[in-house]
Design a protein around this motif. Structure first.
Motif, mmCIF file in Angstrom:
data_model
loop_
_atom_site.group_PDB
_atom_site.id
_atom_site.type_symbol
_atom_site.label_atom_id
_atom_site.label_comp_id
_atom_site.label_asym_id
_atom_site.label_seq_id
_atom_site.Cartn_x
_atom_site.Cartn_y
_atom_site.Cartn_z
ATOM 1 N N ARG A 279 -2.859 -9.597 -11.189
ATOM 2 C CA ARG A 279 -1.745 -10.521 -10.957
ATOM 3 C C ARG A 279 -1.830 -11.720 -11.905
ATOM 4 O O ARG A 279 -0.825 -12.133 -12.495
ATOM 5 C CB ARG A 279 -1.763 -11.010 -9.503
ATOM 6 C CG ARG A 279 -0.642 -11.994 -9.157
ATOM 7 C CD ARG A 279 -0.776 -12.469 -7.717
ATOM 8 N NE ARG A 279 -0.575 -11.374 -6.798
ATOM 9 C CZ ARG A 279 0.597 -11.015 -6.285
ATOM 10 N NH1 ARG A 279 1.692 -11.687 -6.631
ATOM 11 N NH2 ARG A 279 0.693 -10.018 -5.440
ATOM 12 N N VAL A 280 -3.038 -12.274 -12.057
ATOM 13 C CA VAL A 280 -3.230 -13.404 -12.974
ATOM 14 C C VAL A 280 -2.808 -13.004 -14.387
ATOM 15 O O VAL A 280 -2.126 -13.760 -15.089
ATOM 16 C CB VAL A 280 -4.702 -13.869 -12.962
ATOM 17 C CG1 VAL A 280 -4.977 -14.836 -14.113
ATOM 18 C CG2 VAL A 280 -5.034 -14.541 -11.629
ATOM 19 N N ALA A 281 -3.206 -11.810 -14.816
ATOM 20 C CA ALA A 281 -2.871 -11.343 -16.165
ATOM 21 C C ALA A 281 -1.358 -11.185 -16.329
ATOM 22 O O ALA A 281 -0.774 -11.638 -17.322
ATOM 23 C CB ALA A 281 -3.576 -10.024 -16.455
ATOM 24 N N GLU A 301 2.344 -5.925 -7.409
ATOM 25 C CA GLU A 301 2.386 -5.513 -6.011
ATOM 26 C C GLU A 301 1.020 -5.731 -5.383
ATOM 27 O O GLU A 301 -0.001 -5.740 -6.080
ATOM 28 C CB GLU A 301 2.754 -4.029 -5.888
ATOM 29 C CG GLU A 301 4.179 -3.682 -6.280
ATOM 30 C CD GLU A 301 4.491 -2.208 -6.125
ATOM 31 O OE1 GLU A 301 5.680 -1.872 -6.058
ATOM 32 O OE2 GLU A 301 3.538 -1.398 -6.069
ATOM 33 N N SER A 302 0.984 -5.893 -4.076
ATOM 34 C CA SER A 302 -0.278 -5.970 -3.359
ATOM 35 C C SER A 302 -0.914 -4.585 -3.313
ATOM 36 O O SER A 302 -0.267 -3.574 -3.655
ATOM 37 C CB SER A 302 -0.049 -6.472 -1.925
ATOM 38 O OG SER A 302 0.691 -5.513 -1.186
ATOM 39 N N VAL A 303 -2.152 -4.524 -2.857
ATOM 40 C CA VAL A 303 -2.825 -3.234 -2.713
ATOM 41 C C VAL A 303 -2.013 -2.326 -1.787
ATOM 42 O O VAL A 303 -1.806 -1.145 -2.064
ATOM 43 C CB VAL A 303 -4.255 -3.425 -2.155
ATOM 44 C CG1 VAL A 303 -4.887 -2.076 -1.822
ATOM 45 C CG2 VAL A 303 -5.128 -4.189 -3.150
ATOM 46 N N GLU A 304 -1.537 -2.889 -0.693
ATOM 47 C CA GLU A 304 -0.787 -2.114 0.289
ATOM 48 C C GLU A 304 0.550 -1.625 -0.286
ATOM 49 O O GLU A 304 0.959 -0.484 -0.059
ATOM 50 C CB GLU A 304 -0.542 -2.949 1.548
ATOM 51 C CG GLU A 304 -1.791 -3.297 2.337
ATOM 52 C CD GLU A 304 -2.664 -4.352 1.665
ATOM 53 O OE1 GLU A 304 -3.867 -4.408 1.974
ATOM 54 O OE2 GLU A 304 -2.121 -5.115 0.818
ATOM 55 N N GLN A 305 1.219 -2.489 -1.024
ATOM 56 C CA GLN A 305 2.497 -2.103 -1.629
ATOM 57 C C GLN A 305 2.305 -1.001 -2.666
ATOM 58 O O GLN A 305 3.106 -0.066 -2.748
ATOM 59 C CB GLN A 305 3.152 -3.319 -2.271
ATOM 60 C CG GLN A 305 3.700 -4.331 -1.279
ATOM 61 C CD GLN A 305 4.147 -5.612 -1.952
ATOM 62 O OE1 GLN A 305 3.550 -6.050 -2.945
ATOM 63 N NE2 GLN A 305 5.192 -6.240 -1.422
#
Length: 329
Positions: A279-281, A301-305
């Motif tokens: 996400r930072v990248a 996306e999150s891990v879950e998404q």
């Protein structure tokens, strides 16, 4: 000290130790303490490699360790996938997977040496990638998707199309396109994107569905013509190239994504650390623009998404494979 007083003192000590330990546990495992190796099932110089290299420095800074890429091309990415599926789930062996390795291959291959769903931990998507119908005008002189369809229909079996390998996203996207348009073309698979594109440039085949980022230099040099992108929206870096959906095949949408996976059983906190680093990248303006300029669409996306994305994509490609009747082994 009485027995009751001793019990009270012991309970107090235990409560204090538990309270002291809680923050450390909440911080997750002390990972990484050594370099992280990311296996790549495609060749150096491929679109997958270009995206991985673009994120490498940022990931190293965020995770405070060295990121090493290990190229294991073969079998549409299955060679690298098998290694990671059977790796120790300690976070030091990960996979840069794609819609091909985790969406297409489970439907395309009659048997795999791993479970594409249960054998992995989805971690984070990186980008959505559009393919583009790329032609050598010296072989097939057309300027639009409609002209392409008309000319190929008038000459059944005459034209060959290249792919980056049997069963890859470029192969199935073209197979779906042919089925939708009613075209009779010969498929010629190559060992990877660079080889397939060279075949188009040399005139060995007339065309390919290739990743936008891979064909931009040849397009800008006037060596190839781009007729239409496979995604539902136009690509920012080539805004004048229409979508195939708006060029005669309404609803056509064939998007490929890249993402990180770990082996099954990977500590959820390690997965979140890598997801946060991605996400930072992707939120870094310079990195984001570099990816966009290469024809990619950064995807956060999150891990879950991401887990839900992979599951839905697996079903989508299973339907495509069934529709075009493709199979391997």
């Amino acid at each position: 000290m009485s027995r009751s007083a001793f019990r009270l003192a012991a309970a107090s000590c235990l409560a204090a130790l538990t309270a002291f330990a809680a923050p450390a546990g909440a911080q997750g495992p002390e990972w990484p303490t050594q370099p992280v190796t990311i296996l790549m099932g495609f060749t150096a110089g491929s679109g997958v490699d270009m995206v991985g290299r673009t994120l490498q420095d940022s990931l190293q800074k965020s995770l405070k360790t060295t990121i090493l890429y290990d190229y294991r091309p073969g079998a549409g990415g299955n060679v690298a996938s098998e290694v990671v599926a059977h790796a120790k789930p300690d976070g030091y062996t990960l996979l840069l997977g794609t819609a091909a390795t985790h969406g297409i291959n489970p439907a395309l291959y009659k048997s795999l040496p791993f479970d594409a769903e249960a054998g992995f931990t989805p971690i984070a998507p990186l980008v959505d990638v559009s393919n583009v119908l790329t032609v050598n005008p010296a072989v097939i002189d057309v300027k639009s998707v409609r002209e392409f369809i008309e000319k190929v229909k008038a000459n059944p079996g005459k034209y060959n199309f290249a792919s980056t390998g049997n069963g890859t996203g470029t192969h199935l996207a073209f197979a779906e396109f042919n089925a939708r348009a009613g075209l009779d073309m010969v498929h010629v698979p190559y060992k990877g994107g660079p080889d397939a594109l060279q075949a188009v440039l040399k005139g060995e085949v007339c065309c390919i569905f290739n990743q936008v980022q891979s064909v931009l230099p040849q397009y800008r040099a006037g060596k190839v013509r781009l007729l239409g992108v496979t995604t539902k929206n136009r690509v920012a870096v080539i805004p004048d190239v229409p979508t195939i959906a708006e060029s005669g095949l309404p609803g056509f949408n064939s998007t490929i994504w890249f993402g990180f996976f770990g082996p099954k059983g990977l500590d959820p906190q390690i997965a979140r650390k890598v997801n946060d680093a991605v996400r930072v990248a992707l939120e870094n303006p310079a990195i984001r623009q570099k990816l966009i300029d290469a024809g990619n669409s950064p995807r956060i996306e999150s891990v879950e998404q991401f887990r839900a994305t992979v599951k839905a994509d697996r079903q989508k490609w299973a339907n495509v494979v069934k529709t075009v009747g493709a199979s391997i082994d």
